[in-house]
Enzyme design. Structure first.
Site, PDB file in Angstrom:
ATOM      1  N   TYR A   1      -2.251 -40.285  38.114  1.00  0.00           N
ATOM      2  CA  TYR A   1      -1.453 -39.325  37.356  1.00  0.00           C
ATOM      3  C   TYR A   1      -1.846 -39.328  35.882  1.00  0.00           C
ATOM      4  CZ  TYR A   1       2.282 -36.787  35.222  1.00  0.00           C
ATOM      5  OH  TYR A   1       2.973 -35.853  34.501  1.00  0.00           O
TER       6      TYR A   1
ATOM      7  N   TRP B   1      -2.401 -36.543  32.081  1.00  0.00           N
ATOM      8  CA  TRP B   1      -2.639 -35.234  31.481  1.00  0.00           C
ATOM      9  C   TRP B   1      -4.088 -34.988  31.112  1.00  0.00           C
ATOM     10  CZ3 TRP B   1       0.357 -31.278  28.548  1.00  0.00           C
ATOM     11  CH2 TRP B   1       1.589 -31.023  29.153  1.00  0.00           C
TER      12      TRP B   1
HETATM   13  N1  LIG Z   1       9.757 -43.983  28.644  1.00  0.00           N
HETATM   14  C1  LIG Z   1       9.211 -42.806  28.960  1.00  0.00           C
HETATM   15  N2  LIG Z   1       8.067 -42.773  29.633  1.00  0.00           N
HETATM   16  C2  LIG Z   1       7.498 -41.580  29.936  1.00  0.00           C
HETATM   17  C3  LIG Z   1       8.122 -40.375  29.566  1.00  0.00           C
HETATM   18  C4  LIG Z   1       9.362 -40.437  28.881  1.00  0.00           C
HETATM   19  O1  LIG Z   1       9.989 -39.410  28.563  1.00  0.00           O
HETATM   20  N3  LIG Z   1       9.864 -41.674  28.577  1.00  0.00           N
HETATM   21  N4  LIG Z   1       7.534 -39.181  29.879  1.00  0.00           N
HETATM   22  C5  LIG Z   1       6.687 -39.141  31.043  1.00  0.00           C
HETATM   23  C6  LIG Z   1       5.945 -37.881  31.114  1.00  0.00           C
HETATM   24  S1  LIG Z   1       6.883 -36.436  31.059  1.00  0.00           S
HETATM   25  C7  LIG Z   1       4.614 -37.825  31.262  1.00  0.00           C
HETATM   26  S2  LIG Z   1       3.884 -36.286  31.559  1.00  0.00           S
HETATM   27  C8  LIG Z   1       3.777 -39.033  31.239  1.00  0.00           C
HETATM   28  C9  LIG Z   1       2.443 -38.832  30.537  1.00  0.00           C
HETATM   29  O2  LIG Z   1       1.571 -39.840  30.894  1.00  0.00           O
HETATM   30  P1  LIG Z   1      -0.019 -39.646  30.801  1.00  0.00           P
HETATM   31  O3  LIG Z   1      -0.387 -38.253  31.177  1.00  0.00           O
HETATM   32  O4  LIG Z   1      -0.648 -40.744  31.544  1.00  0.00           O
HETATM   33  O5  LIG Z   1      -0.236 -39.825  29.244  1.00  0.00           O
HETATM   34  P2  LIG Z   1      -1.451 -39.443  28.311  1.00  0.00           P
HETATM   35  O6  LIG Z   1      -1.264 -40.214  27.059  1.00  0.00           O
HETATM   36  O7  LIG Z   1      -1.556 -37.974  28.185  1.00  0.00           O
HETATM   37  O8  LIG Z   1      -2.687 -40.051  29.077  1.00  0.00           O
HETATM   38  C10 LIG Z   1      -3.866 -39.373  29.318  1.00  0.00           C
HETATM   39  C11 LIG Z   1      -5.034 -40.360  29.226  1.00  0.00           C
HETATM   40  O9  LIG Z   1      -6.210 -39.682  29.658  1.00  0.00           O
HETATM   41  C12 LIG Z   1      -7.263 -39.947  28.739  1.00  0.00           C
HETATM   42  N5  LIG Z   1      -8.162 -38.769  28.802  1.00  0.00           N
HETATM   43  C13 LIG Z   1      -8.092 -37.623  28.096  1.00  0.00           C
HETATM   44  N6  LIG Z   1      -9.078 -36.789  28.472  1.00  0.00           N
HETATM   45  C14 LIG Z   1      -9.786 -37.423  29.433  1.00  0.00           C
HETATM   46  C15 LIG Z   1     -10.934 -37.060  30.207  1.00  0.00           C
HETATM   47  O10 LIG Z   1     -11.489 -35.984  30.107  1.00  0.00           O
HETATM   48  N7  LIG Z   1     -11.371 -37.991  31.122  1.00  0.00           N
HETATM   49  C16 LIG Z   1     -10.776 -39.203  31.274  1.00  0.00           C
HETATM   50  N8  LIG Z   1     -11.276 -40.043  32.189  1.00  0.00           N
HETATM   51  N9  LIG Z   1      -9.698 -39.566  30.525  1.00  0.00           N
HETATM   52  C17 LIG Z   1      -9.224 -38.680  29.639  1.00  0.00           C
HETATM   53  C18 LIG Z   1      -6.601 -40.143  27.406  1.00  0.00           C
HETATM   54  O11 LIG Z   1      -7.426 -40.910  26.556  1.00  0.00           O
HETATM   55  C19 LIG Z   1      -5.289 -40.852  27.821  1.00  0.00           C
HETATM   56  O12 LIG Z   1      -5.461 -42.247  27.840  1.00  0.00           O
HETATM   57  O13 LIG Z   1       4.490 -40.091  30.605  1.00  0.00           O
HETATM   58  C20 LIG Z   1       5.748 -40.346  31.203  1.00  0.00           C
HETATM   59  N10 LIG Z   1       6.314 -41.555  30.630  1.00  0.00           N
HETATM   60  N1  LIG Z   2       4.899 -33.185  20.803  1.00  0.00           N
HETATM   61  C1  LIG Z   2       4.933 -33.361  22.127  1.00  0.00           C
HETATM   62  N2  LIG Z   2       5.410 -32.388  22.937  1.00  0.00           N
HETATM   63  C2  LIG Z   2       5.442 -32.571  24.276  1.00  0.00           C
HETATM   64  C3  LIG Z   2       4.956 -33.757  24.874  1.00  0.00           C
HETATM   65  C4  LIG Z   2       4.469 -34.782  23.995  1.00  0.00           C
HETATM   66  O1  LIG Z   2       4.055 -35.876  24.436  1.00  0.00           O
HETATM   67  N3  LIG Z   2       4.470 -34.551  22.651  1.00  0.00           N
HETATM   68  N4  LIG Z   2       4.979 -33.914  26.236  1.00  0.00           N
HETATM   69  C5  LIG Z   2       5.098 -32.712  27.061  1.00  0.00           C
HETATM   70  C6  LIG Z   2       5.530 -33.078  28.417  1.00  0.00           C
HETATM   71  S1  LIG Z   2       4.418 -33.814  29.458  1.00  0.00           S
HETATM   72  C7  LIG Z   2       6.762 -32.805  28.900  1.00  0.00           C
HETATM   73  S2  LIG Z   2       7.147 -33.192  30.511  1.00  0.00           S
HETATM   74  C8  LIG Z   2       7.785 -32.161  28.066  1.00  0.00           C
HETATM   75  C9  LIG Z   2       9.101 -32.915  28.213  1.00  0.00           C
HETATM   76  O2  LIG Z   2      10.141 -32.172  27.760  1.00  0.00           O
HETATM   77  P1  LIG Z   2      11.575 -32.881  27.674  1.00  0.00           P
HETATM   78  O3  LIG Z   2      11.747 -33.814  28.795  1.00  0.00           O
HETATM   79  O4  LIG Z   2      12.557 -31.805  27.534  1.00  0.00           O
HETATM   80  O5  LIG Z   2      11.367 -33.670  26.301  1.00  0.00           O
HETATM   81  P2  LIG Z   2      11.951 -35.014  25.682  1.00  0.00           P
HETATM   82  O6  LIG Z   2      11.401 -35.020  24.292  1.00  0.00           O
HETATM   83  O7  LIG Z   2      11.707 -36.189  26.524  1.00  0.00           O
HETATM   84  O8  LIG Z   2      13.503 -34.771  25.620  1.00  0.00           O
HETATM   85  C10 LIG Z   2      14.061 -33.718  24.862  1.00  0.00           C
HETATM   86  C11 LIG Z   2      15.410 -34.131  24.359  1.00  0.00           C
HETATM   87  O9  LIG Z   2      16.333 -34.351  25.411  1.00  0.00           O
HETATM   88  C12 LIG Z   2      17.384 -35.145  24.899  1.00  0.00           C
HETATM   89  N5  LIG Z   2      17.965 -35.970  25.949  1.00  0.00           N
HETATM   90  C13 LIG Z   2      17.502 -37.129  26.467  1.00  0.00           C
HETATM   91  N6  LIG Z   2      18.350 -37.593  27.413  1.00  0.00           N
HETATM   92  C14 LIG Z   2      19.369 -36.719  27.483  1.00  0.00           C
HETATM   93  C15 LIG Z   2      20.566 -36.633  28.259  1.00  0.00           C
HETATM   94  O10 LIG Z   2      20.862 -37.465  29.108  1.00  0.00           O
HETATM   95  N7  LIG Z   2      21.368 -35.552  28.050  1.00  0.00           N
HETATM   96  C16 LIG Z   2      21.077 -34.588  27.137  1.00  0.00           C
HETATM   97  N8  LIG Z   2      21.895 -33.548  27.030  1.00  0.00           N
HETATM   98  N9  LIG Z   2      19.973 -34.652  26.381  1.00  0.00           N
HETATM   99  C17 LIG Z   2      19.127 -35.689  26.553  1.00  0.00           C
HETATM  100  C18 LIG Z   2      16.781 -36.032  23.835  1.00  0.00           C
HETATM  101  O11 LIG Z   2      17.578 -35.988  22.666  1.00  0.00           O
HETATM  102  C19 LIG Z   2      15.399 -35.467  23.648  1.00  0.00           C
HETATM  103  O12 LIG Z   2      15.006 -35.305  22.309  1.00  0.00           O
HETATM  104  O13 LIG Z   2       7.407 -32.170  26.696  1.00  0.00           O
HETATM  105  C20 LIG Z   2       6.072 -31.703  26.477  1.00  0.00           C
HETATM  106  N10 LIG Z   2       5.922 -31.561  25.050  1.00  0.00           N
HETATM  107 MO   LIG Z   3       5.423 -34.620  31.258  1.00  0.00          MO
END
Ligand SMILES: Nc1nc2c(c(=O)[nH]1)N[C@H]1C(S)=C(S)[C@@H](COP(=O)(O)OP(=O)(O)OC[C@H]3O[C@@H](n4cnc5c(=O)[nH]c(N)nc54)[C@H](O)[C@@H]3O)O[C@H]1N2
Ligand SMILES: Nc1nc2c(c(=O)[nH]1)N[C@H]1C(S)=C(S)[C@@H](COP(=O)(O)OP(=O)(O)OC[C@H]3O[C@@H](n4cnc5c(=O)[nH]c(N)nc54)[C@H](O)[C@@H]3O)O[C@H]1N2
Ligand SMILES: [Mo]
Length: 772
Positions: free
Chosen positions: A107, A109
């Site tokens: 998994y 991005w």
């Molecule tokens: N506590 C907590 N944990 C969370 C979340 C949260 O809200 N709270 N959010 C979750 C969510 S929504 C998501 S989507 C995940 C994201 O988790 P990930 O998608 O695993 O996070 P990224 O940092 O985007 O990791 C992408 C990695 O791919 C590498 N990469 C980039 N381009 C390439 C390429 O072309 N080839 C290769 N081989 N590598 C490449 C980058 O260097 C990076 O290390 O995290 C989750 N984890």
């Molecule tokens: N800059 C930036 N933007 C991103 C990403 C990033 O890594 N960086 N990641 C992208 C990805 S992969 C995803 S999946 C999306 C995620 O999109 P979201 O999941 O919507 O994003 P978060 O920033 O985790 O959360 C948004 C807000 O939800 C509120 N929140 C947390 N828990 C609760 C709760 O229990 N109740 C309520 N009402 N509010 C709560 C928090 O205050 C938080 O700031 O964002 C995307 N956008």
């Molecule tokens: Mo995500």
């Protein structure tokens, strides 16, 4: 001589300024009204000291010692040797343990680009080699992806083209109630890229058109100042209770849309008896909800009145479902909208994920654009994405998932390419224990992040700036050229080139590459797109496209399948793809699974960890580990923008003024955030803009354990996943529940350890024995 070349990233389009093949700077693309500051900060990371320059193998793995992943030094090897080691090991594991012993879920991005898509390349390579155990759903929205098809039918992400767009909201809607808010920091991002950031201006247009906004969130900044939103701070993880209290008020006052519920929904009666407390003796009225959520009873009653008397949208973000029982707020938000009277009216009703990604709510869909072709995976088995540590720790265990019984596979070789599990998974100490189980871990990375340090064989990859490709982001109607702007650092290679070499060694190079070079592939995929779209798009030929840097695609015509407007107008003629053809307020199917943590209708379940749990006596603060404003997850944590946000080199943690005062904490101090699972240092920001009892520490700081491999060891840098729990949302989705975690915070007055997150591990050349 300076050249200017287009750059496409998940955080938007930019222009690279290159001088005699040296990348000088990255500028916002002309015409982007809200460019992300993440782009310019990529320059210094391109060749910083964390770059992986040569293939490297963990010393203990070479010596056949018991695994001590994360604590070992590495030996650099030649590409030829690295390819031999990986291909031999793949062959050994497949013949000894079967193809399902290879985990390719991987998994993550990765980067923008239709051809050099890391997972696409990995899956094609592993499928052609015999298959692999895959993962299902995402860390973003696992609970939503599993529950919504039961409730509204269709593809898990089809809601994106069925919900009102911002411009329709501006035109038709009067009231937006957003559970989880509408944080603009998140709309910097769009998966696969985007030409222009539009969410901010579209939100502004809604406000200027007179739309009122209510942001239900523990953090004020989740709604932009210009929205003049009413901020309703809510006890985290209690949105379902708030929505139930509003729904109860609608019902007992007869404000609900009986006609829509009868014609277009199924099961409201059974849900109503739960609401009224006929089953458990607990009416879910506004007073009950106020006691759980901390939102006043009158405020909830007022919301019920306004939602039913104005043209409204109920919005829900993704964070609320990345929690214990995360299915419930999603399901309940649909039910609330169905009761409101606005469901199926133009620009009104229900939607999810607004402002979580820029194109969500901006464009409903985009035309077809080709990507690296998939090959069917011969291995049928999979794991729910967030159950990776369970699979490694408990092979053979049987778990529930969406009505199925899944046997966790016996994984021997983990192959990660394009993701960072030591950022994204919950409870990193548990993951560390699980990670010692497989025979071999292979990782493709560009930087020595924690996942690379915890691998056995590390293959250095070229970044998206170091290869030719083209991008087309999710829902964004542009195809953008991505010419190489610099040569790959050191000996790094593209993922494709690495897999082609492995495929050659394993005897299926021709099948993998189809005889095309990388540039031929890029041209080919563009031409496939062009042919497929035909007259509809009339795209220029490849050379013309490359000269122009970007071309626009036609917008696919709606209405899209499963439209709520069509359902409202004619439920017989336009049924939803659910068993009943209606919105399922009660789901016979989910009910038939018999899960004690996901009943047949939306239900309030107390989270395991929340502010009213017994554990809050020891850990009185709810941790929100939301998405970072300064980067994308862990990507470019070593870039200028993210590094500039650190406090004494640590990730910032925001704490309410009263909680800070009680602990003697002031802005700019280093603090220790801790619970029974782990602890990390972070830099304090004291604020009135988040509710008391809540602390906020974004995800993505590269994990920096003092004693790698030792459970509970201090993280010097501030990765919240040393604190989060690896607990599924429920037996239905098995999704991650990052947002259900209690912690405490204290001053760190002792000496400050150096942050080593960006320092490579011990590295020896093969003939160099100095590291022994
Ligand atoms: N506590 C907590 N944990 C969370 C979340 C949260 O809200 N709270 N959010 C979750 C969510 S929504 C998501 S989507 C995940 C994201 O988790 P990930 O998608 O695993 O996070 P990224 O940092 O985007 O990791 C992408 C990695 O791919 C590498 N990469 C980039 N381009 C390439 C390429 O072309 N080839 C290769 N081989 N590598 C490449 C980058 O260097 C990076 O290390 O995290 C989750 N984890
Ligand atoms: N800059 C930036 N933007 C991103 C990403 C990033 O890594 N960086 N990641 C992208 C990805 S992969 C995803 S999946 C999306 C995620 O999109 P979201 O999941 O919507 O994003 P978060 O920033 O985790 O959360 C948004 C807000 O939800 C509120 N929140 C947390 N828990 C609760 C709760 O229990 N109740 C309520 N009402 N509010 C709560 C928090 O205050 C938080 O700031 O964002 C995307 N956008
Ligand atoms: Mo995500």
């Amino acid at each position: 001589m300076e050249r200017r070349l287009p750059v496409a990233t998940h955080w938007g389009s930019f222009v690279a300024v290159v001088d005699s093949d040296r990348l000088v700077r990255i500028e916002p693309a002309p015409g982007d009204p809200a460019p992300s500051p993440i782009g310019p900060g990529m320059v210094t990371a391109a060749e910083d000291s964390a770059r992986i320059l040569r293939p490297a193998v963990r010393k203990g793995w070479l010596d056949g010692r018991p695994p001590a992943r994360g604590a070992d030094s590495f030996v650099e090897v030649s590409w030829d040797e690295a390819i031999t080691l990986v291909s031999d090991e793949l062959r050994r594991v497949r013949s000894r343990h079967g193809d399902s012993a290879v985990f390719g879920g991987s998994y993550g991005w990765a980067s923008a680009g239709r051809f050099h898509h890391a997972q696409g390349q990995l899956h094609r390579f592993l499928a052609l080699g015999g298959g692999y155990t895959d993962s299902r759903n995402t860390y973003s929205t696992a609970a939503l992806e599993v529950i919504l098809p039961h409730v509204i039918g269709g593809h898990p992400w089809s809601y994106q083209s069925r919900m009102p767009m911002w411009d329709e909201i501006a035109e038709h809607c009067e009231l937006v109630v957003a559970f989880g808010g509408l944080a603009l920091k998140n709309s910097q991002i769009n998966p696969g890229g985007l030409a222009r950031h539009q969410t901010r201006d579209l939100q502004r247009r809604c406000r200027e058109a007179g739309v009122r906004f209510v942001s239900v969130s523990p953090i004020r900044g989740d709604a932009a100042g210009f929205l003049d939103a009413e901020w309703l701070p809510i006890v985290p993880n209690t949105d379902t209770a708030a929505m139930l209290g509003i729904a109860h008020t609608m019902l007992v006052n007869g404000w609900h849309d009986e006609d829509f519920l009868r014609r277009c929904c199924t099961g409201f009666d059974r849900f109503a008896s739960y609401l009224l407390g006929e089953l458990d003796g607990v009416p879910k009225d506004a007073a009950w909800a106020a006691g759980i959520t901390g939102i006043g009873r009158e405020v909830l009653v007022d919301l019920a009145r306004r939602l039913t008397s104005r043209r409204s949208v109920v919005m829900v973000n993704y964070a609320v479902q990345r929690a214990d029982h995360g299915e419930q707020p999603i399901w309940m938000s649909v039910v609330l909208a169905a009761m409101s009277g606005s469901m199926g009216l133009p620009g009104c009703g229900w939607g999810a994920g607004y402002a979580t990604m820029d194109a969500t709510g901006v464009a409903p869909a985009r035309a077809f654009v080709a990507t690296i072709p998939e090959v069917p995976n011969p291995v049928p088995g999979f794991i729910p994405v967030a159950r990776i540590a369970d699979a490694l720790l408990n092979p053979g265990e049987v778990i529930d998932y969406d009505g199925m019984r899944l046997t966790l596979p016996d994984l021997r070789l983990v192959y990660w390419c394009g993701g960072n599990p030591f950022h994204h998974h919950q409870d990193l100490h548990r993951l560390t224990r699980a990670w010692q189980r497989p025979d071999t871990v292979v990782v493709h990375e560009a930087w020595w992040n924690t996942t690379a340090k915890f691998a056995d064989i590390v293959l250095p990859v070229a970044t998206s700036l170091e290869r030719d490709d083209f991008a087309a982001g999710f829902s964004d109607p542009h195809v953008v050229a991505m010419p190489k702007v610099r040569e790959p650092a050191g000996e790094s290679r593209t993922d494709h080139r690495i897999f082609a070499a492995l495929a050659s060694r394993l005897g299926f190079e021709k099948e993998f590459t189809e005889g095309r070079s990388e540039t031929e592939w890029v041209r080919h995929l563009y031409e496939v797109t062009r042919a497929e779209l035909g007259d509809e798009a009339v795209l220029p030929d490849f050379d013309e496209f490359w000269r122009r840097s970007a071309v626009e695609l036609p917008a696919p015509a709606g209405p899209f399948p499963g439209s709520f407007e069509a359902l409202r107008a004619d439920p017989e003629g336009f049924p939803l793809a659910t068993p009943s053809g209606r919105i399922e307020i009660f789901s016979e199917e989910i009910d038939s699974f018999g899960y004690d943590d996901c009943a047949g209708h939306p239900t309030w379940y107390e989270p395991t960890e929340w502010l009213r749990a017994g554990l809050a006596e020891r850990f009185p603060l709810h941790l929100i580990s939301n998405q970072p404003a300064s980067r994308l997850h862990s990507q470019y944590d070593n870039g200028g923008n993210s590094l500039g946000s650190k406090i004494h080199g640590r990730e910032p943690v925001t704490i309410n003024r009263s909680d800070a005062a009680a602990r003697g904490i002031e802005s700019g101090m280093v603090v220790r955030v801790h619970n029974d699972r782990g602890s990390c240092l972070a830099g304090a920001i004291v604020s009135d803009d988040l509710m008391p009892g809540v602390v906020q520490l974004s995800t993505g700081a590269w994990w920096d354990p003092v004693q790698p491999g030792e459970t509970g060891t201090l993280d010097r840098h501030g990765n919240p996943n040393v604190l989060t729990a690896d607990r599924p949302c429920s037996r239905l989705s098995q999704g991650p529940s990052a947002h259900s975690v209690l912690v405490d915070v204290e001053r760190h007055d002792g000496p400050l350890p150096d942050v080593l997150a960006f320092t490579p591990p011990g590295l020896a050349r093969p003939d160099d024995h100095s590291n022994e």
